[in-house]
Design an enzyme around this catalytic site. Sequence first.
Site, mmCIF file in Angstrom:
data_model
loop_
_atom_site.group_PDB
_atom_site.id
_atom_site.type_symbol
_atom_site.label_atom_id
_atom_site.label_comp_id
_atom_site.label_asym_id
_atom_site.label_seq_id
_atom_site.Cartn_x
_atom_site.Cartn_y
_atom_site.Cartn_z
ATOM 1 N N ASP A 1 -4.784 7.184 2.121
ATOM 2 C CA ASP A 1 -5.733 6.245 1.514
ATOM 3 C C ASP A 1 -5.152 5.465 0.350
ATOM 4 O O ASP A 1 -5.885 4.930 -0.467
ATOM 5 C CB ASP A 1 -6.974 7.017 1.046
ATOM 6 C CG ASP A 1 -6.616 8.113 0.052
ATOM 7 O OD1 ASP A 1 -5.419 8.287 -0.240
ATOM 8 O OD2 ASP A 1 -7.530 8.806 -0.445
ATOM 9 N N SER B 1 -6.131 16.417 -6.799
ATOM 10 C CA SER B 1 -6.550 16.129 -5.425
ATOM 11 C C SER B 1 -5.544 16.594 -4.380
ATOM 12 O O SER B 1 -5.896 16.774 -3.218
ATOM 13 C CB SER B 1 -6.768 14.621 -5.247
ATOM 14 O OG SER B 1 -5.592 13.919 -5.604
ATOM 15 N N HIS C 1 -3.255 9.539 -1.366
ATOM 16 C CA HIS C 1 -3.006 10.886 -0.843
ATOM 17 C C HIS C 1 -2.234 10.885 0.467
ATOM 18 O O HIS C 1 -2.252 9.893 1.203
ATOM 19 C CB HIS C 1 -4.344 11.603 -0.652
ATOM 20 C CG HIS C 1 -5.170 11.610 -1.893
ATOM 21 N ND1 HIS C 1 -6.250 10.773 -2.080
ATOM 22 C CD2 HIS C 1 -5.043 12.328 -3.032
ATOM 23 C CE1 HIS C 1 -6.766 10.983 -3.285
ATOM 24 N NE2 HIS C 1 -6.047 11.909 -3.878
#
Length: 388
Positions: free
Chosen positions: A353, A45, A356
């Site tokens: 979040d 991610s 990240h």
Amino acid sequence: MESQLSITVLAVLFLLRSGGINYGLRPALALAPCNFPAIFNFGDSNSDTGGLSAVYGQAAAPAGETYFGHPAGRYTDGRVIIDFIAHSLGLPFLSAYLDAVGSNFTHGANFATAGSTVRPQNTTIQQSGFSPISLNVQYNEFYQFRRRSQTTRAKGGVFEKLMPKEEDFSRALYTFDIGQNDLTAGYFLNMSTSEVRAYIPDVLIQFATIVKNIYHEGGRYFWIHNTGPVGCLPYVMERIPILTSQVDRAGCASPFNKVARDFNRGLKHVVDRLRRQLPLAAITYVDVYYVKYALISRPKRYGFTEPLRACCGHGGKYNYDKNFGCGSTIKRGGKDVLVGKSCEDPSKHVNWDGVHFTEAANKQIFDHIVGGLLSDNKNSLTMACHRA
Ligand SMILES: *[C@@H]1O[C@H](CO)[C@@H](O)[C@H](O)[C@H]1NC(C)=O
Ligand SMILES: *[C@@H]1O[C@H](CO)[C@@H](O)[C@H](O)[C@H]1NC(C)=O
Ligand SMILES: *[C@@H]1O[C@H](CO)[C@@H](O)[C@H](O)[C@H]1NC(C)=O
């Protein structure tokens, strides 16, 4: 402003240190910038630009709000580091290989998906949250892409304007940002730190195999990020209990950061070995751990507040609850409320979040690595085609 200044100071120090002695004599200075025509990215991610979203549904709003104004396949409020890399090389943002709609692969492709690991996991994404698109699968995708893009391109017309040229595969920059999830995967299965440490060599062997495979497919230029301080991320600190004596001055969980540094030390050895094994490869190892930890441990210096608290989240010490993540809804006074509404100024936050980094943090990380100060061979991004 202040971080710009500190980069400049560092740059001057670097020039003074190396310049005074032999920098001016090194032929490297006379080398031309690389002009990479394409980027092929592999990762999780930290560099996903739409892969997992294409297959499992969009990263939910407010993701994307700062830069795109809507969800854009990225697990942050705006751009990820690979976006800044592409832009600075004069290339468009990378389309996710898995994104069947609207993709344009003329200048590369992104094989990263959120939740990816180097080693294939023995759990499903529903069980553990880890993506089935592990690094070996990303390589399989690349292998197919390399061939099928050319038969497609040969059809001419619009196809020629969607696929890279054959020769660009050997001139492209191959970028990697993966490993973090391999470390957390063991912890989430209740393994001890020594059990996690014990499988790191296997992760690194599998990583090296993929770099070699890409080399045998013609790849020559590699830009490899090490892994960040996972012990400073709310989703790790919330889920895995540690002793208060194991919390460092920045408020991060030391055992997890130590494992991350062990992984990085091993990765650096792998890179050194690959340099000997792959004589035509230029490989740059980039210490993103250093800059990520700097942003978290000295937030004021970089314009941030509360570096351990998620901007888009809900509840608890870190404004993070895995059952009510960014973009989900909670009931408040009988009404549905979007988690993340309370996140007013992401540019002041390091963490988006709980998992990240924000776009603002990603931009600062990029600014610190682009010039080569955190490259083990001092290669800047634009010079990463040269064997240092
Ligand atoms: C998954 O299981 C296989 C077979 O037992 C094993 O070799 C492999 O190491 C396991 N993978 C992980 C990530 O634990
Ligand atoms: C794909 O992107 C390239 C570079 O931005 C552009 O030249 C090309 O026209 C695009 N292809 C299509 C079909 O729009
Ligand atoms: C790990 O331990 C916790 C707490 O004891 C337990 O709830 C959870 O099911 C365990 N997870 C696994 C994958 O064994």
